[in-house]
Design a protein around this motif. Structure first.
Motif, PDB file in Angstrom:
ATOM      1  N   LEU A 129      12.234 -13.668 -21.840  1.00 57.22           N
ATOM      2  CA  LEU A 129      12.321 -12.273 -22.267  1.00 57.22           C
ATOM      3  C   LEU A 129      13.790 -11.905 -22.433  1.00 57.22           C
ATOM      4  N   ALA A 130      14.092 -11.200 -23.527  1.00 55.31           N
ATOM      5  CA  ALA A 130      15.483 -10.818 -23.793  1.00 55.31           C
ATOM      6  C   ALA A 130      15.939  -9.770 -22.790  1.00 55.31           C
ATOM      7  N   ASP A 131      17.177  -9.884 -22.335  1.00 55.57           N
ATOM      8  CA  ASP A 131      17.690  -8.852 -21.427  1.00 55.57           C
ATOM      9  C   ASP A 131      18.019  -7.573 -22.179  1.00 55.57           C
ATOM     10  N   GLN A 132      18.112  -7.684 -23.522  1.00 56.47           N
ATOM     11  CA  GLN A 132      18.359  -6.512 -24.354  1.00 56.47           C
ATOM     12  C   GLN A 132      17.585  -6.646 -25.662  1.00 56.47           C
ATOM     13  N   ALA A 133      16.869  -5.593 -26.034  1.00 59.17           N
ATOM     14  CA  ALA A 133      16.096  -5.596 -27.278  1.00 59.17           C
ATOM     15  C   ALA A 133      17.018  -5.412 -28.474  1.00 59.17           C
ATOM     16  N   GLY A 134      16.535  -5.795 -29.655  1.00 60.44           N
ATOM     17  CA  GLY A 134      17.292  -5.617 -30.879  1.00 60.44           C
ATOM     18  C   GLY A 134      18.244  -6.749 -31.170  1.00 60.44           C
ATOM     19  N   THR A 135      18.089  -7.876 -30.439  1.00 63.50           N
ATOM     20  CA  THR A 135      19.005  -9.007 -30.609  1.00 63.50           C
ATOM     21  C   THR A 135      18.258 -10.291 -30.981  1.00 63.50           C
TER      22      THR A 135
END
Length: 387
Positions: A129-135
């Motif tokens: 899971l990405a630690d930050q969305a939009g990447t």
């Protein structure tokens, strides 16, 4: 069935206690040991198919880890009896390095192999899971070299908030949060609408070693090169803050410019209904194709079956009508000479609309499929209460 309504957390366990007709040590043990005939010298160790056992009875309950399965484990008790704890969701995974069954740990931690990613700690199904969305990829699942990834279209760049085995991306869409939670082998996704803004959410699908296939019933599954199903999207549903339920949520698979997308489309009438209380949670979860045999059925939706929610319903509900929960466990084998002493069914109550209500337990006597039964086709069951 009582006239009240109860909701149970979807975490079930059944505990079977059994006593072998031999003790741990001495002549009785030797005599009853399976596969052994004739007289056995006193000092010779004879192993029954009950797992690794000590020479003496334990002072406290002792887990026999060699008898673990994906869904169960076995314990030896101080009085010489044994018990099996059997769960509805996967509890253990087989470590490929030593072939031992180990406890699943889906707690999220910073990945050492993928920058900007979090991963579950210990499981045969790997989740990132990405630690930050939009990447880029927001969520990915992988097993045996096959993987599926999800990229939310037009998502905002927001930092995820981590809590144990789940992560929440606040306001990833206008007035909408996205939450992922890893449960057993399942990646559970929740779209949490704080108020109505849109009813369609689009994700790009990236698949490696599998391809998405739409079944005759509309179910989207991911199959390998041999046609074997590896993952599938569970039936979608949504609930409002008061527990109002609707299964009018659909998935639409389509391709554009060489890319594959899936749309999550929720019923606008439900979302715009003045009686709907926000937040509304939509659940498009993905799970391994190890079909779970549990759901709840209701007279309010006689042609529907609910096996995706994290809760089960039983009794009478103002919206769903008369509800019943159906559960089937994956039972491990136990020694043939065992005598069953007791069996307990455990469920966790999360909500009730009445006090002093009673829940009855019945044995299902016909074959059934946890993904294809409504009240119109519910399986047969015993007429008496199982004591």
């Amino acid at each position: 069935m009582s006239s009240s309504f109860r909701s149970f957390c979807r975490y079930f366990a059944i505990i079977i206690s059994f006593c072998l007709i031999f003790s741990l040590v001495g002549p009785n043990f030797t005599k009853a040991a399976p596969g052994v005939t004739g007289r056995t010298p006193k000092k010779q160790t004879v192993k029954a198919d009950i797992g690794d056992i000590p020479n003496k009875l334990p002072k406290n309950k002792l887990e026999l880890t060699s008898k673990r399965t994906k869904y169960s484990t076995r314990y030896l008790h101080p009085d010489g009896s044994f018990s099996e704890d059997i769960f509805l969701d996967p509890q253990f995974y087989q470590d490929p390095s030593d072939k031992k069954w180990k406890k699943i740990d889906n707690t999220l931690k910073v990945s050492k192999t993928k920058a900007g990613k979090l991963e579950n700690t210990a499981n045969e199904v790997k989740t990132w899971l990405a630690d930050q969305a939009g990447t880029g990829d927001l969520a990915s699942i992988e097993k045996d070299g096959k993987s599926v990834s999800f990229v939310p279209v037009q998502a905002k760049s927001v930092k995820g908030s981590i809590k144990g085995n789940e992560i929440t991306y606040p306001e990833i869409y206008t007035d909408t949060d996205v939450r992922y939670r890893i449960e057993g082998d399942m990646l559970k996704e929740d779209l949490i609408l704080q108020q109505y803004h849109q009813n369609t959410f689009t994700f790009e699908l990236k698949a490696d070693g599998v391809k998405p296939v739409v079944g005759k019933d509309g179910t989207i599954s991911f199959t390998d090169s041999k046609g074997n199903k590896v993952w599938y999207f569970k039936n979608l549903f949504m609930t409002d803050a008061n527990g109002k339920y609707s299964d009018k949520v659909n998935l639409k698979l389509h391709e554009e410019k060489g890319k594959t997308y899936v749309d999550v489309v929720a019923d606008e009438n439900f979302l715009k209904d003045p009686k709907t209380k926000y937040p509304v949670t939509i659940d498009p979860s993905i799970d391994t194709w190890d079909v779970q045999h549990d759901n709840f059925i209701s007279t309010g939706y006689p042609d529907s079956y609910a096996f995706s929610p994290t809760y089960m319903m039983t009794g009478y509900h103002s919206v769903n009508g008369t509800t019943r929960s159906l559960v089937q466990f994956y039972l491990p084998s136990i020694p043939s000479d065992s005598i069953i002493q007791s069996a307990n069914f455990n469920a966790y109550q999360t909500k009730t609309d009445a006090t002093n209500s009673t829940i009855d337990l019945y044995r299902i006597t016909s074959n059934w499929n946890g993904m294809s039964h409504g009240t119109h086709s519910r399986p047969l069951a015993t007429s008496g209460i199982r004591q």
